[in-house]
Enzyme design. Structure first.
Site, PDB file in Angstrom:
ATOM      1  CG  ASP A 125      42.005 101.624  84.834  1.00 40.20           C
ATOM      2  OD1 ASP A 125      41.771 102.701  84.572  1.00 40.20           O
ATOM      3  OD2 ASP A 125      41.021 101.095  85.824  1.00 40.20           O
ATOM      4  CG  HIS A 178      41.982 103.033  79.380  1.00 41.82           C
ATOM      5  ND1 HIS A 178      43.267 103.333  80.195  1.00 41.82           N
ATOM      6  CD2 HIS A 178      41.038 102.154  80.303  1.00 41.82           C
ATOM      7  CE1 HIS A 178      43.234 102.966  81.533  1.00 41.82           C
ATOM      8  NE2 HIS A 178      41.967 102.294  81.434  1.00 41.82           N
TER       9      HIS A 178
END
Length: 297
Positions: free
Chosen positions: A110, A279
């Site tokens: 991320d 994610h």
């Protein structure tokens, strides 16, 4: 968590981006490996895999400036430069230098993956191999817009708004409520972070909110300027690279052409695959992530 690791706070070199105190844990044996987390997490997101890495690597798991327990400057600076990926990259290079490492392997998730991308461009001689987890290049996101991305990435569009609207909105609700909404929105239940959730909530204070909003303001401003400049100069990732993403995350569901896009930003052949998760790869699919660490690093 992180048995046998030393926790330390290190003041990194300013380099024109304001003073920062970076919190990290480090330990193990072997060649150095730096792990960088994403928003709204901290370095403890790697806790499920570090025990399996510390016999082969000297692992450094670090908080980005302003995140976790790290402290960054109060002001974002001109064009939010103090919370740019360039500023964060400089922090981590300085951190690794102070720990005695001039070159190392690197994996980021991320925001940590975006910082890793910038480190590869600004410090190619330092990065031996890189892993990029569940992102598309920052420049690609802002030049190839998709409706489904905008609908899912509400936090990007909120947090990039001018000071102090998002800061007041995010700090007006309980941190636990916000973290529940944020961490469960990308194809995952909160089961994956049951060991780390309370720590993420604890660290989501005004210091972190302020820093992360500046981080997201930098993304379409100075970060994009830096990315465009490198793209025009054909400055790409030069070290071996692997990219992993979650098939149920925005990266897998919205974009779909992950490896092809990343190939446009790398001189090396990009390896990687989508995993059966959302994610948060390292907490949802630690065994698969470790397979790639051992295969590639």
């Amino acid at each position: 968590m992180f048995s046998g690791f030393k926790k330390e706070t290190i003041t990194v070199e300013d380099q024109g981006f304001g003073k920062a105190e970076i919190v990290c844990r480090h330990g193990g044996k072997g060649e150095p490996l730096l792990l960088l987390h994403g928003n709204p997490m901290s370095h403890i997101t790697w806790h499920k895999i570090v025990d399996d890495l510390k016999d082969k690597f000297y692992v450094v798991a670090s908080d980005l400036r302003g995140y976790g327990e790290s402290i960054g400057p109060e002001e974002g600076g001109d064009n939010h430069i103090n919370y740019s990926f360039r500023a964060m990259a400089n922090d981590q290079i300085s951190l690794m230098k102070k720990l005695g490492f001039d070159e190392f392997k690197l994996v980021g998730h991320d925001r940590g993956a975006r910082t890793s991308h910038r480190m590869c461009l600004d410090f190619p001689e330092k990065i031996k191999k890189v892993g990029i987890f569940d992102i598309m290049p920052n420049r690609h996101i802002w030049t190839v817009q998709k409706k489904n991305w905008a609908m899912s990435k509400w936090h990007w569009l909120l947090m990039m708004q001018p000071y102090d609207l998002p800061e007041k909105l995010l700090s007006s609700v309980p941190a636990k409520y916000y973290m529940e909404k944020k961490l469960s929105k990308r194809g995952a239940t909160l089961e994956f972070c049951k060991e780390t959730f309370d720590e993420y909530v604890r660290c989501f204070n005004y210091k972190t909110i302020r820093a992360s909003c500046e981080d997201y303001r930098a993304s379409p401003s100075c970060d994009l300027d830096h990315d465009n400049e490198d793209f025009e100069k054909n400055n790409k990732i030069k070290c071996p690279i692997f990219v992993l993403w979650g098939n149920r995350s925005d990266t897998g569901k919205v974009w779909g052409d992950v490896l092809d896009v990343w190939q446009n930003y790398s001189d090396q052949q990009v390896q990687g695959e989508g995993l059966d998760c959302g994610h948060y790869l390292q907490e949802e699919q630690p065994k698969k992530v470790l397979e790639w660490f051992k295969k590639f690093l």
